[in-house]
Design an enzyme around this catalytic site. Structure first.
Site, mmCIF file in Angstrom:
data_model
loop_
_atom_site.group_PDB
_atom_site.id
_atom_site.type_symbol
_atom_site.label_atom_id
_atom_site.label_comp_id
_atom_site.label_asym_id
_atom_site.label_seq_id
_atom_site.Cartn_x
_atom_site.Cartn_y
_atom_site.Cartn_z
ATOM 1 N N HIS A 159 70.632 119.150 29.028
ATOM 2 C CA HIS A 159 72.100 119.163 28.997
ATOM 3 C C HIS A 159 72.560 120.584 29.347
ATOM 4 C CE1 HIS A 159 76.073 117.911 28.288
ATOM 5 N NE2 HIS A 159 76.077 117.761 26.979
ATOM 6 N N CYS A 203 76.928 120.531 19.550
ATOM 7 C CA CYS A 203 77.492 120.125 20.854
ATOM 8 C C CYS A 203 78.569 119.049 20.700
ATOM 9 C CB CYS A 203 76.368 119.647 21.770
ATOM 10 S SG CYS A 203 75.332 118.379 21.029
ATOM 11 N N ARG A 236 75.894 111.875 34.679
ATOM 12 C CA ARG A 236 75.418 111.785 33.294
ATOM 13 C C ARG A 236 74.693 110.462 33.142
ATOM 14 N NH1 ARG A 236 77.982 112.411 27.314
ATOM 15 N NH2 ARG A 236 77.670 114.559 27.957
ATOM 16 N N ARG A 276 83.392 124.043 26.944
ATOM 17 C CA ARG A 276 82.783 123.133 27.934
ATOM 18 C C ARG A 276 83.605 123.157 29.213
ATOM 19 N NH1 ARG A 276 79.858 118.921 26.813
ATOM 20 N NH2 ARG A 276 79.172 119.253 28.938
ATOM 21 N N GLN A 318 76.149 122.202 28.736
ATOM 22 C CA GLN A 318 76.429 122.436 27.311
ATOM 23 C C GLN A 318 75.955 123.826 26.884
ATOM 24 O OE1 GLN A 318 77.896 120.192 24.814
ATOM 25 N NE2 GLN A 318 77.900 122.125 23.711
ATOM 26 N N ASP A 352 72.233 119.044 16.259
ATOM 27 C CA ASP A 352 72.699 117.963 17.135
ATOM 28 C C ASP A 352 72.457 116.654 16.384
ATOM 29 O OD1 ASP A 352 73.476 116.404 19.313
ATOM 30 O OD2 ASP A 352 71.605 116.685 20.430
HETATM 31 N N1 NVA Z 1 71.456 114.709 22.123
HETATM 32 C C1 NVA Z 1 72.755 114.092 22.282
HETATM 33 C C2 NVA Z 1 73.694 115.046 22.928
HETATM 34 C C3 NVA Z 1 75.104 114.541 23.074
HETATM 35 C C4 NVA Z 1 76.016 115.523 23.712
HETATM 36 C C5 NVA Z 1 72.624 112.821 23.104
HETATM 37 O O1 NVA Z 1 71.926 112.850 24.121
HETATM 38 O O2 NVA Z 1 73.181 111.802 22.706
HETATM 39 N N1 CP Z 2 78.835 117.536 24.010
HETATM 40 C C1 CP Z 2 79.028 116.531 24.888
HETATM 41 O O1 CP Z 2 78.359 116.442 25.926
HETATM 42 O O2 CP Z 2 80.011 115.691 24.538
HETATM 43 P P1 CP Z 2 80.368 114.287 25.242
HETATM 44 O O3 CP Z 2 79.196 113.384 25.001
HETATM 45 O O4 CP Z 2 81.619 113.836 24.570
HETATM 46 O O5 CP Z 2 80.544 114.538 26.712
#
Ligand code: NVA
Ligand code: CP
Length: 329
Positions: A133, A270, A106, A315, A136, A229
């Site tokens: 992602h 998400c 990540r 998830r 997700q 989101d």
């Molecule tokens: N768009 C958000 C998704 C988090 C799961 C981010 O990248 O912060």
């Molecule tokens: N939805 C998601 O990816 O959550 P986290 O950022 O907590 O992993």
């Protein structure tokens, strides 16, 4: 042709056929049912996986850890490695590939997860980048299948908000692959990259999907699911002021849910979500801009239409399916 995903990377849903995505979703449903019955096939016994995190996480990290544990694998969590500082991505990937059977990443750049995959020699799973992602989306579609009693290719999924972030991109890709009706509602400057849209329109021609964009929230009409989101993704924290200005008309409210004309319409996110003042960021935003909620109202978030905690649980089942499919025995 039977689907076989052994040894595959999971970097973006663009790399998978609709049959392969279907296979992972079916496997996730099966693994969820089995877990409820106390059945664990332990297909990853004696395997080791590593989780590389440049950005923060609750769900993704925990989903990988619990899923790996259920299947008998050992996990290393790594957020302070030499990678990129004292050691190149290529060398890091080669080292980790000698230790581990699978690598989750990540972080910021999609190129990083691609480079790791190129050099590791073991499957690499994308746990979120700036661009995509993909794990997700499997959880989102699984949740839709549990709550919208229609096949995915009959589902209208409406995404409201920042349509050019990792979630906007990935939901569009997943919808195109699975033949869904996907509508993104956002101000024009937050629509996804035109090249990606053109690419997904080509996919849509084959799968029967429909992809469209609107600046008007009237386009929620007939939605089976409304998805939003955060307005500011990880790494863009200097954008709050501009995004609040741009996206306030796109907050998911009870009025927007009503506008769908579908009393069965579900709400998805998400997570994490800014729906109250119970977070330090939420309170900072309140002090600066005087708003108590951002992308979704607390009322919708806590309503019976909201399936966000099923989605969060899923998830784990879907990430387990990805790992079992790619490295399980
Ligand atoms: N768009 C958000 C998704 C988090 C799961 C981010 O990248 O912060
Ligand atoms: N939805 C998601 O990816 O959550 P986290 O950022 O907590 O992993």
């Amino acid at each position: 042709m039977p689907v076989n995903l052994k040894g595959r990377n999971f970097l973006t849903l663009k790399d998978f056929t609709p049959e392969e995505i279907r296979y992972m979703l079916d496997l996730a449903h099966e693994l969820k049912t089995k877990k409820r019955l106390g059945i664990f096939n332990r297909t990853m016994e004696n395997k080791n996986i590593v989780l590389l995190f440049e950005k923060t996480s609750t769900r993704t990290r925990c989903a990988f850890e619990v899923a790996a544990n259920d299947e008998g694998a050992s996990v290393t969590f790594l957020s302070n490695s030499q990678m990129g500082k004292k050691e190149s991505l290529e060398d890091t990937a080669k080292v980790l590939g000698r230790f581990y059977d699978g690598i989750e990443f990540r972080g910021f750049k999609q190129e990083t997860v691609e480079l790791l995959a190129k050099h590791a020699g073991v499957p690499v799973w994308n746990g979120l980048t700036d661009l995509y992602h993909p794990t997700q989306i499997l959880a989102d579609f699984m949740t839709i299948e549990e709550h919208v009693h229609k096949p995915l290719n009959k589902v209208k999924l409406v995404y409201v908000g920042d349509a050019r972030n990792n979630m906007g991109n990935s939901l569009m890709i997943g919808s195109a692959k699975m033949g869904m009706t996907f509508v993104a509602i956002a101000p024009k400057n937050l629509w996804p990259d035109e090249k990606l849209v053109a690419e997904m329109n080509e996919v849509a021609k084959e799968t029967g999907a429909s992809i469209s964009f609107s600046e008007s929230i009237d386009a929620v009409e007939g939605a089976d699911a409304i998805y939003t989101d955060v307005w500011v993704s990880m790494g863009e924290e200097d954008q709050f002021e501009e995004r609040i200005k741009l996206l306030t008309p796109y907050r998911v409210t009870p009025e927007m849910m009503k506008k769908t004309g579908n009393p069965e319409c579900i709400f998805l996110h998400c997570l994490p979500a800014f729906h109250d003042l119970e977070t330090s960021v939420g309170r900072e935003i309140y002090e600066k801009f005087g708003i108590t909620e951002m992308e979704v109202s607390d009322e919708v978030f806590r309503s019976t239409a909201s399936k966000v905690f099923d989605e969060a649980e899923n998830r784990m089942h879907t990430i387990k399916a990805v790992m079992v499919a790619t490295i399980g025995k």
